[in-house]
Design a protein around this motif. Sequence first.
Motif, short mmCIF file in Angstrom:
data_model
loop_
_atom_site.label_atom_id
_atom_site.label_comp_id
_atom_site.label_asym_id
_atom_site.label_seq_id
_atom_site.Cartn_x
_atom_site.Cartn_y
_atom_site.Cartn_z
N SER A 1 1.35 3.88 -3.04
CA SER A 1 1.08 5.30 -2.75
C SER A 1 2.26 6.17 -3.15
O SER A 1 2.09 7.25 -3.73
CB SER A 1 0.76 5.50 -1.27
OG SER A 1 -0.44 4.87 -0.92
N ASP B 1 -6.13 -9.04 -1.31
CA ASP B 1 -5.94 -7.78 -0.57
C ASP B 1 -5.16 -6.77 -1.41
O ASP B 1 -5.48 -5.57 -1.41
CB ASP B 1 -5.17 -8.03 0.73
CG ASP B 1 -5.98 -8.83 1.74
OD1 ASP B 1 -7.22 -8.74 1.72
OD2 ASP B 1 -5.35 -9.54 2.54
N GLU C 1 -8.48 0.64 -4.90
CA GLU C 1 -8.77 1.81 -4.07
C GLU C 1 -7.86 2.99 -4.41
O GLU C 1 -8.30 4.13 -4.43
CB GLU C 1 -8.60 1.46 -2.59
CG GLU C 1 -9.69 0.57 -2.05
CD GLU C 1 -9.39 0.05 -0.65
OE1 GLU C 1 -8.41 0.50 -0.02
OE2 GLU C 1 -10.14 -0.83 -0.19
N LEU C 2 -6.59 2.70 -4.69
CA LEU C 2 -5.62 3.78 -4.92
C LEU C 2 -5.47 4.16 -6.39
O LEU C 2 -5.23 5.33 -6.70
CB LEU C 2 -4.25 3.39 -4.35
CG LEU C 2 -4.18 3.17 -2.85
CD1 LEU C 2 -2.77 2.73 -2.44
CD2 LEU C 2 -4.60 4.41 -2.09
N THR D 1 -6.36 -3.05 -2.69
CA THR D 1 -5.55 -1.85 -2.48
C THR D 1 -5.30 -1.14 -3.80
O THR D 1 -5.43 0.08 -3.89
CB THR D 1 -4.21 -2.22 -1.79
OG1 THR D 1 -4.50 -2.76 -0.51
CG2 THR D 1 -3.31 -1.00 -1.65
N TRP D 2 -4.95 -1.90 -4.84
CA TRP D 2 -4.72 -1.30 -6.15
C TRP D 2 -5.97 -0.55 -6.61
O TRP D 2 -5.90 0.60 -7.05
CB TRP D 2 -4.33 -2.36 -7.18
CG TRP D 2 -4.07 -1.73 -8.51
CD1 TRP D 2 -5.00 -1.36 -9.45
CD2 TRP D 2 -2.81 -1.31 -9.02
NE1 TRP D 2 -4.39 -0.76 -10.52
CE2 TRP D 2 -3.04 -0.71 -10.28
CE3 TRP D 2 -1.50 -1.39 -8.54
CZ2 TRP D 2 -2.02 -0.20 -11.06
CZ3 TRP D 2 -0.48 -0.89 -9.33
CH2 TRP D 2 -0.75 -0.30 -10.56
N GLU E 1 0.83 -1.21 0.00
CA GLU E 1 0.00 0.00 0.00
C GLU E 1 0.86 1.26 0.00
O GLU E 1 0.62 2.18 -0.78
CB GLU E 1 -0.95 0.00 1.20
CG GLU E 1 -1.86 1.22 1.22
CD GLU E 1 -2.91 1.17 2.30
OE1 GLU E 1 -3.67 2.15 2.39
OE2 GLU E 1 -2.98 0.18 3.06
#
Length: 132
Positions: free
Chosen positions: A57, A92, A99-100, A96-97, A53
Amino acid sequence: MTAERVNPPELSPPTGFSHAVVTTGTRVVFLAGQTALDTDGKITGDTLPAQFELALSNLLTALRAAGGTPADLARVTVYATDVAAYRTHAADLGRTWRELAGRDYPAMAVVEVVRLWDERALVELDGFAVLP
């Protein structure tokens, strides 16, 4: 920039990546490898998902600073010190990918490496983007 994600029916359906990305644009941004370094230059996170994550980011922060967005990513390479762990956490990491970075997936590869520059790092991402 225009990006066409190409996923031929003759290949296995891609999950979380595109087989090919055809782009047109005027600027290419090469993104250095990013790990889970915080602003003090220390690796944070003890798990692969936590480090992934922050590494993602960091990659996106560099991209945005260059004027790009996640949809501009044409290619990303993920270097993992344990591909089996990467597979275990794939759901997971995919969340994360999304979402970001969203669902405009670049061409991608995951490569297992013996170690990364910082011995505490479990994952590193690099890539390039094409901007309008």
